[in-house]
Design a protein around this motif. Structure first.
Motif, PDB file in Angstrom:
ATOM      1  N   GLU A 164       0.825  -1.200   0.000  1.00 17.69           N
ATOM      2  CA  GLU A 164       0.000   0.000   0.000  1.00 17.69           C
ATOM      3  C   GLU A 164       0.863   1.255   0.000  1.00 17.69           C
ATOM      4  O   GLU A 164       2.039   1.216   0.340  1.00 17.69           O
ATOM      5  CB  GLU A 164      -0.952   0.000   1.192  1.00 17.69           C
ATOM      6  CG  GLU A 164      -0.293   0.077   2.542  1.00 17.69           C
ATOM      7  CD  GLU A 164       0.078  -1.281   3.120  1.00 17.69           C
ATOM      8  OE1 GLU A 164       0.990  -1.296   3.947  1.00 17.69           O
ATOM      9  OE2 GLU A 164      -0.500  -2.299   2.746  1.00 17.69           O
ATOM     10  N   ARG A 165       0.229   2.350  -0.410  1.00 22.23           N
ATOM     11  CA  ARG A 165       0.888   3.656  -0.375  1.00 22.23           C
ATOM     12  C   ARG A 165      -0.199   4.723  -0.241  1.00 22.23           C
ATOM     13  O   ARG A 165      -1.364   4.498  -0.603  1.00 22.23           O
ATOM     14  CB  ARG A 165       1.732   3.877  -1.621  1.00 22.23           C
ATOM     15  CG  ARG A 165       0.946   3.977  -2.910  1.00 22.23           C
ATOM     16  CD  ARG A 165       1.857   4.175  -4.096  1.00 22.23           C
ATOM     17  NE  ARG A 165       1.065   4.168  -5.324  1.00 22.23           N
ATOM     18  CZ  ARG A 165       1.571   3.964  -6.516  1.00 22.23           C
ATOM     19  NH1 ARG A 165       2.862   3.746  -6.663  1.00 22.23           N
ATOM     20  NH2 ARG A 165       0.801   3.981  -7.578  1.00 22.23           N
TER      21      ARG A 165
ATOM     22  N   GLN B 108      -5.499   5.729   1.079  1.00 23.56           N
ATOM     23  CA  GLN B 108      -4.420   4.926   0.504  1.00 23.56           C
ATOM     24  C   GLN B 108      -4.916   4.103  -0.667  1.00 23.56           C
ATOM     25  O   GLN B 108      -6.117   4.017  -0.915  1.00 23.56           O
ATOM     26  CB  GLN B 108      -3.807   4.010   1.553  1.00 23.56           C
ATOM     27  CG  GLN B 108      -4.738   2.921   2.053  1.00 23.56           C
ATOM     28  CD  GLN B 108      -4.058   2.010   3.050  1.00 23.56           C
ATOM     29  OE1 GLN B 108      -2.876   2.128   3.312  1.00 23.56           O
ATOM     30  NE2 GLN B 108      -4.797   1.067   3.609  1.00 23.56           N
ATOM     31  N   GLU B 109      -3.960   3.528  -1.363  1.00 25.49           N
ATOM     32  CA  GLU B 109      -4.264   2.577  -2.423  1.00 25.49           C
ATOM     33  C   GLU B 109      -3.371   1.366  -2.223  1.00 25.49           C
ATOM     34  O   GLU B 109      -2.335   1.453  -1.556  1.00 25.49           O
ATOM     35  CB  GLU B 109      -4.064   3.185  -3.813  1.00 25.49           C
ATOM     36  CG  GLU B 109      -2.647   3.540  -4.164  1.00 25.49           C
ATOM     37  CD  GLU B 109      -2.499   4.137  -5.556  1.00 25.49           C
ATOM     38  OE1 GLU B 109      -3.462   4.192  -6.314  1.00 25.49           O
ATOM     39  OE2 GLU B 109      -1.382   4.545  -5.878  1.00 25.49           O
ATOM     40  N   VAL B 110      -3.798   0.232  -2.758  1.00 23.76           N
ATOM     41  CA  VAL B 110      -3.030  -1.005  -2.630  1.00 23.76           C
ATOM     42  C   VAL B 110      -2.833  -1.627  -4.008  1.00 23.76           C
ATOM     43  O   VAL B 110      -3.620  -1.394  -4.922  1.00 23.76           O
ATOM     44  CB  VAL B 110      -3.717  -2.032  -1.698  1.00 23.76           C
ATOM     45  CG1 VAL B 110      -3.805  -1.512  -0.286  1.00 23.76           C
ATOM     46  CG2 VAL B 110      -5.068  -2.422  -2.226  1.00 23.76           C
TER      47      VAL B 110
ATOM     48  N   TRP C 254      -3.228  -0.962  -9.194  1.00 25.81           N
ATOM     49  CA  TRP C 254      -3.359  -0.138  -8.000  1.00 25.81           C
ATOM     50  C   TRP C 254      -4.823   0.218  -7.820  1.00 25.81           C
ATOM     51  O   TRP C 254      -5.463   0.726  -8.737  1.00 25.81           O
ATOM     52  CB  TRP C 254      -2.503   1.111  -8.112  1.00 25.81           C
ATOM     53  CG  TRP C 254      -1.055   0.817  -7.929  1.00 25.81           C
ATOM     54  CD1 TRP C 254      -0.127   0.619  -8.904  1.00 25.81           C
ATOM     55  CD2 TRP C 254      -0.372   0.661  -6.688  1.00 25.81           C
ATOM     56  NE1 TRP C 254       1.099   0.353  -8.354  1.00 25.81           N
ATOM     57  CE2 TRP C 254       0.980   0.373  -6.981  1.00 25.81           C
ATOM     58  CE3 TRP C 254      -0.753   0.731  -5.353  1.00 25.81           C
ATOM     59  CZ2 TRP C 254       1.928   0.165  -5.993  1.00 25.81           C
ATOM     60  CZ3 TRP C 254       0.207   0.521  -4.371  1.00 25.81           C
ATOM     61  CH2 TRP C 254       1.519   0.253  -4.690  1.00 25.81           C
TER      62      TRP C 254
ATOM     63  N   VAL D 283      -8.517   2.356  -1.651  1.00 28.81           N
ATOM     64  CA  VAL D 283      -9.184   1.650  -0.561  1.00 28.81           C
ATOM     65  C   VAL D 283     -10.132   2.614   0.145  1.00 28.81           C
ATOM     66  O   VAL D 283      -9.707   3.647   0.663  1.00 28.81           O
ATOM     67  CB  VAL D 283      -8.162   1.083   0.448  1.00 28.81           C
ATOM     68  CG1 VAL D 283      -8.875   0.390   1.602  1.00 28.81           C
ATOM     69  CG2 VAL D 283      -7.211   0.125  -0.248  1.00 28.81           C
TER      70      VAL D 283
END
Length: 182
Positions: free
Chosen positions: A134-135, A154-156, A162, A165
């Protein structure tokens, strides 16, 4: 040579033969820790929500319209014996109504303070998402525009894609969302 030495030599030879002809057994590989998320679409965009934030997934219920409510408030419905607010996520975030189709579903959110349900375009089912992939959305090259929207942080990465979330708790605590009456 005694018989006992012959037996031990034979057992050693047998052990070498077994090792040489053994079918590949499963190796003790490192286990990747994962969490479960539900993959869904809103306004044609694929995203995830953690499974532990969703109490139920149901077909869109009959609902009663609320006069004076914002356009993204679909209405009130009886879901599992509770009077529940139903909200259209596409209209809340992108100002476009979710298309009514046989694929539309409603996520009933787990939240201690309010019974809330969210209309989404489609659900693709549960996915296993690895931890550590994630970032923050602010660093995203794919979904940076969602960083300003309520509920996203965030995104995973899931299978080389990608995905943002959604966090229902964060969305339900957002001032813009809480101001549902015009």
């Amino acid at each position: 040579m005694s018989h006992s030495e012959d037996a031990f030599d034979y057992l050693d030879w047998l052990n070498v033969q077994v090792d040489a002809h053994a079918v590949g057994l499963p190796r003790n590989e490192d286990h990747v820790r994962t969490w479960q998320g539900i993959l869904f679409a809103v306004d044609g965009r694929r995203m995830l929500v953690a499974l532990d934030e969703v109490r139920a997934i149901v077909t869109p219920p009959r609902q009663v319209m609320l006069p004076g409510a914002k356009p993204w408030v679909v209405g009130l419905a009886n879901l599992r014996g509770e009077l529940t607010g139903v909200f259209d996520l596409a209209r809340f975030w992108f100002d476009t109504a979710s298309p009514a189709s046989r694929h539309s579903v409603v996520f009933l959110a787990k939240h201690a303070q309010a019974a809330s349900a969210f209309l989404v375009e489609r659900s693709y089912g549960i996915r296993q998402v690895p931890y550590g992939e994630e970032r923050p959305l602010s660093e995203s090259t794919h979904h940076g525009d969602l960083a300003a929207l309520a509920g996203f942080h965030q995104e995973v990465r899931l299978n080389d894609e990608w995905l943002p979330v959604l966090e229902f708790r964060s969305l339900l605590e957002n001032d813009q969302f809480l101001n549902a009456v015009a």
